[in-house]
Write an enzyme that holds these catalytic residues in place. Sequence first.
Site, PDB file in Angstrom:
ATOM      1  N   ARG A  11       0.822  -1.217   0.000  1.00 27.48           N
ATOM      2  CA  ARG A  11       0.000   0.000   0.000  1.00 27.48           C
ATOM      3  C   ARG A  11       0.851   1.260   0.000  1.00 27.48           C
ATOM      4  NH1 ARG A  11      -3.569   2.864   3.929  1.00 27.48           N
ATOM      5  NH2 ARG A  11      -2.293   2.146   5.658  1.00 27.48           N
ATOM      6  N   MET A  13       4.280   3.796  -0.881  1.00 28.36           N
ATOM      7  CA  MET A  13       4.768   4.380  -2.134  1.00 28.36           C
ATOM      8  C   MET A  13       5.679   3.391  -2.885  1.00 28.36           C
ATOM      9  SD  MET A  13       4.010   7.031  -3.560  1.00 28.36           S
ATOM     10  CE  MET A  13       4.489   7.069  -5.260  1.00 28.36           C
ATOM     11  N   GLN A  73       7.864  -2.162   3.834  1.00 27.60           N
ATOM     12  CA  GLN A  73       7.072  -1.644   4.937  1.00 27.60           C
ATOM     13  C   GLN A  73       7.816  -0.574   5.736  1.00 27.60           C
ATOM     14  OE1 GLN A  73       3.957  -2.336   5.305  1.00 27.60           O
ATOM     15  NE2 GLN A  73       3.745  -1.037   7.094  1.00 27.60           N
ATOM     16  N   ARG A 102      21.109  -2.823   5.886  1.00 26.43           N
ATOM     17  CA  ARG A 102      22.068  -2.556   4.785  1.00 26.43           C
ATOM     18  C   ARG A 102      23.526  -2.746   5.168  1.00 26.43           C
ATOM     19  NH1 ARG A 102      19.331   2.923   2.772  1.00 26.43           N
ATOM     20  NH2 ARG A 102      17.492   1.999   1.774  1.00 26.43           N
ATOM     21  N   CYS A 135      18.335   5.387  -2.008  1.00 26.73           N
ATOM     22  CA  CYS A 135      17.925   5.789  -3.363  1.00 26.73           C
ATOM     23  C   CYS A 135      18.943   6.692  -4.063  1.00 26.73           C
ATOM     24  CB  CYS A 135      16.561   6.463  -3.311  1.00 26.73           C
ATOM     25  SG  CYS A 135      16.357   7.558  -1.904  1.00 26.73           S
ATOM     26  N   GLN A 162      16.248  16.210  -3.241  1.00 22.14           N
ATOM     27  CA  GLN A 162      15.437  15.003  -3.100  1.00 22.14           C
ATOM     28  C   GLN A 162      13.938  15.312  -3.010  1.00 22.14           C
ATOM     29  OE1 GLN A 162      19.043  13.107  -0.529  1.00 22.14           O
ATOM     30  NE2 GLN A 162      17.154  11.946  -0.424  1.00 22.14           N
ATOM     31  N   LYS A 245      25.227   7.716   4.447  1.00 24.97           N
ATOM     32  CA  LYS A 245      24.969   6.530   3.618  1.00 24.97           C
ATOM     33  C   LYS A 245      25.718   6.612   2.288  1.00 24.97           C
ATOM     34  CE  LYS A 245      20.284   5.708   5.387  1.00 24.97           C
ATOM     35  NZ  LYS A 245      18.852   5.988   5.129  1.00 24.97           N
ATOM     36  N   ARG A 268      16.092  18.245   0.906  1.00 26.12           N
ATOM     37  CA  ARG A 268      14.721  17.925   0.472  1.00 26.12           C
ATOM     38  C   ARG A 268      14.171  19.150  -0.251  1.00 26.12           C
ATOM     39  NH1 ARG A 268      12.941  13.033   0.430  1.00 26.12           N
ATOM     40  NH2 ARG A 268      13.275  12.699   2.645  1.00 26.12           N
ATOM     41  N   HIS A 275      14.760  12.020  -7.660  1.00 23.15           N
ATOM     42  CA  HIS A 275      15.830  12.731  -6.956  1.00 23.15           C
ATOM     43  C   HIS A 275      16.879  13.212  -7.962  1.00 23.15           C
ATOM     44  CE1 HIS A 275      14.008  11.479  -3.354  1.00 23.15           C
ATOM     45  NE2 HIS A 275      14.844  10.551  -2.922  1.00 23.15           N
TER      46      HIS A 275
HETATM   47  P1  NAP Z   1       5.158   4.637   2.890  1.00 20.61           P
HETATM   48  O1  NAP Z   1       4.596   5.189   1.619  1.00 20.61           O
HETATM   49  O2  NAP Z   1       4.998   5.470   4.121  1.00 20.61           O
HETATM   50  O3  NAP Z   1       4.541   3.180   3.121  1.00 20.61           O
HETATM   51  C1  NAP Z   1       4.943   2.322   4.175  1.00 20.61           C
HETATM   52  C2  NAP Z   1       3.714   1.692   4.845  1.00 20.61           C
HETATM   53  O4  NAP Z   1       2.994   2.689   5.544  1.00 20.61           O
HETATM   54  C3  NAP Z   1       2.677   1.104   3.903  1.00 20.61           C
HETATM   55  O5  NAP Z   1       3.037  -0.182   3.487  1.00 20.61           O
HETATM   56  C4  NAP Z   1       1.429   1.095   4.761  1.00 20.61           C
HETATM   57  O6  NAP Z   1       1.396  -0.127   5.530  1.00 20.61           O
HETATM   58  C5  NAP Z   1       1.642   2.248   5.735  1.00 20.61           C
HETATM   59  N1  NAP Z   1       0.770   3.407   5.504  1.00 20.61           N
HETATM   60  C6  NAP Z   1       0.253   4.133   6.500  1.00 20.61           C
HETATM   61  N2  NAP Z   1      -0.472   5.152   6.004  1.00 20.61           N
HETATM   62  C7  NAP Z   1      -0.432   5.057   4.672  1.00 20.61           C
HETATM   63  C8  NAP Z   1      -1.017   5.823   3.618  1.00 20.61           C
HETATM   64  N3  NAP Z   1      -1.785   6.886   3.856  1.00 20.61           N
HETATM   65  N4  NAP Z   1      -0.780   5.458   2.345  1.00 20.61           N
HETATM   66  C9  NAP Z   1       0.001   4.402   2.067  1.00 20.61           C
HETATM   67  N5  NAP Z   1       0.583   3.646   3.034  1.00 20.61           N
HETATM   68  C10 NAP Z   1       0.368   3.960   4.335  1.00 20.61           C
HETATM   69  O7  NAP Z   1       6.742   4.401   2.756  1.00 20.61           O
HETATM   70  P2  NAP Z   1       7.644   4.155   1.441  1.00 20.61           P
HETATM   71  O8  NAP Z   1       8.100   5.443   0.888  1.00 20.61           O
HETATM   72  O9  NAP Z   1       6.941   3.208   0.541  1.00 20.61           O
HETATM   73  O10 NAP Z   1       8.956   3.495   2.089  1.00 20.61           O
HETATM   74  C11 NAP Z   1       9.019   2.126   2.484  1.00 20.61           C
HETATM   75  C12 NAP Z   1      10.474   1.787   2.782  1.00 20.61           C
HETATM   76  O11 NAP Z   1      11.267   1.962   1.590  1.00 20.61           O
HETATM   77  C13 NAP Z   1      11.135   2.698   3.842  1.00 20.61           C
HETATM   78  O12 NAP Z   1      12.007   1.939   4.625  1.00 20.61           O
HETATM   79  C14 NAP Z   1      11.914   3.694   3.018  1.00 20.61           C
HETATM   80  O13 NAP Z   1      13.014   4.221   3.711  1.00 20.61           O
HETATM   81  C15 NAP Z   1      12.367   2.820   1.862  1.00 20.61           C
HETATM   82  N6  NAP Z   1      12.661   3.574   0.645  1.00 20.61           N
HETATM   83  C16 NAP Z   1      11.784   4.521   0.213  1.00 20.61           C
HETATM   84  C17 NAP Z   1      12.075   5.220  -0.949  1.00 20.61           C
HETATM   85  C18 NAP Z   1      11.146   6.289  -1.457  1.00 20.61           C
HETATM   86  O14 NAP Z   1      11.518   6.971  -2.420  1.00 20.61           O
HETATM   87  N7  NAP Z   1       9.966   6.485  -0.872  1.00 20.61           N
HETATM   88  C19 NAP Z   1      13.241   4.941  -1.671  1.00 20.61           C
HETATM   89  C20 NAP Z   1      14.107   3.923  -1.220  1.00 20.61           C
HETATM   90  C21 NAP Z   1      13.795   3.238  -0.053  1.00 20.61           C
HETATM   91  P3  NAP Z   1       0.051  -0.913   5.879  1.00 20.61           P
HETATM   92  O15 NAP Z   1      -0.718  -1.125   4.618  1.00 20.61           O
HETATM   93  O16 NAP Z   1       0.543  -2.199   6.479  1.00 20.61           O
HETATM   94  O17 NAP Z   1      -0.650  -0.018   6.841  1.00 20.61           O
END
Ligand code: NAP
Length: 372
Positions: A11, A13, A73, A102, A135, A162, A245, A268, A275
């Site tokens: 769910r 990003m 997650q 990592r 990233c 970023q 990092k 940011r 980015h």
């Molecule tokens: P995110 O969008 O905040 O999603 C993480 C989790 O938050 C979802 O699986 C969901 O879990 C929950 N969530 C709570 N409220 C939400 C909402 N309104 N919409 C969607 N999800 C919601 O985080 P992310 O950016 O995908 O990052 C996940 C991991 O990847 C992190 O460790 C981050 O550091 C890493 N990462 C991110 C990026 C990037 O560009 N964003 C790049 C490289 C690595 P449930 O469905 O279980 O509630």
Amino acid sequence: MALKLGFIGARGMVGRVLLERMRQEKDFEHFDTIFFSTSQVGQPAPEDSCEEKLWDAHSIESLSQMDVIISCQGGDYTNELHSPLRQSGWKGYWVDAASTLRMSSDSCLVLDPINKNLIKESLRNGTLDFVGSNCTVSLMLLALAGPLKEGVVEWVNSHTYQAASGGGAAHMRELLKGMGYLYKKHQNLIDDDRGDILALDHLISEDLRNASDFPKEKFGAPLAANLLPWIDSAVEMGQTREEWKGMVEANKILGLNDSLGVDGTCVRVGALRSHSQALTLKLKKSVSADELEKMIGDAHEWVDVVANNKEATIKDLTPAAASGTLRIKVGRIRPMKLSPDMMNVFTVGDQLLWGAAEPLRRFLRILLEDKA
Ligand code: NAP
């Protein structure tokens, strides 16, 4: 029999982008996939699932039925679940977008256009934890793959720009809400082309500094019409963790012993997705801009070299041009006036694709090759 794949965080990003890419590449045809959630257990699972409902991402018993777990997650989840699952005796592959594992000596960072041999060797040696790198690090290494392979780079000074989506789904919404807040509140003055621009400037600056209802919960300060030169927590010597990092992860991916220097300021900005990075390269020997451009462009199939002129740069070397694509845009390649052995480079790439989801899904394919 197909490997059982547990997908956690579909769910979010990164999870949404990964799901989309795995569908496009028909990756799900090679696995029996079960989707897990931390907050929506029992709700309908995506169509790619073998099970109708979402399973509980906190259940060690359910997780331990998987051959492979792919987690988007976040670090808190990995911190909470990874050790207990391993302690329960689980010997499956844990594939993760979060930073938690990592730098562990038991993990391998995955960025196969750069380190496929290292990934294969790690699989042969019994490594079970495979993690996507930061990233900006992945995007920088993909941009500089050629010069790094030729061994001409001594160090890299990297300043990042970023996007909001680097923080996740909620951070994207906060940026857009901030833009909407300013427009709604000052619409009359913004739309009045003959109005007093300084009055508008004062009102917006006042909102950015003092408005208590400005949307800023996620970033801690307004990002719209602003920038924030601090990402993540503090580490030693005044660096942020995001900046730290850069060097440690780049060296781990390249299999170097911290011999490649990488440092700079991570910022940011109000871009929504993708980015950007301004890089100063200190070269070990004199290389012309044309030679460097050729090394960069010839390195792999995902690089687009952008000509160093205004028209090409503002059209093709932007987050708008890179977003939603697997293209690594590299431009502004020119010698620096500071010293003949320094080059200026600017690069943009989609941090959700090559910076997060793509190396993970490509690792799944390498794993399948290895198991065949
Ligand atoms: P995110 O969008 O905040 O999603 C993480 C989790 O938050 C979802 O699986 C969901 O879990 C929950 N969530 C709570 N409220 C939400 C909402 N309104 N919409 C969607 N999800 C919601 O985080 P992310 O950016 O995908 O990052 C996940 C991991 O990847 C992190 O460790 C981050 O550091 C890493 N990462 C991110 C990026 C990037 O560009 N964003 C790049 C490289 C690595 P449930 O469905 O279980 O509630």
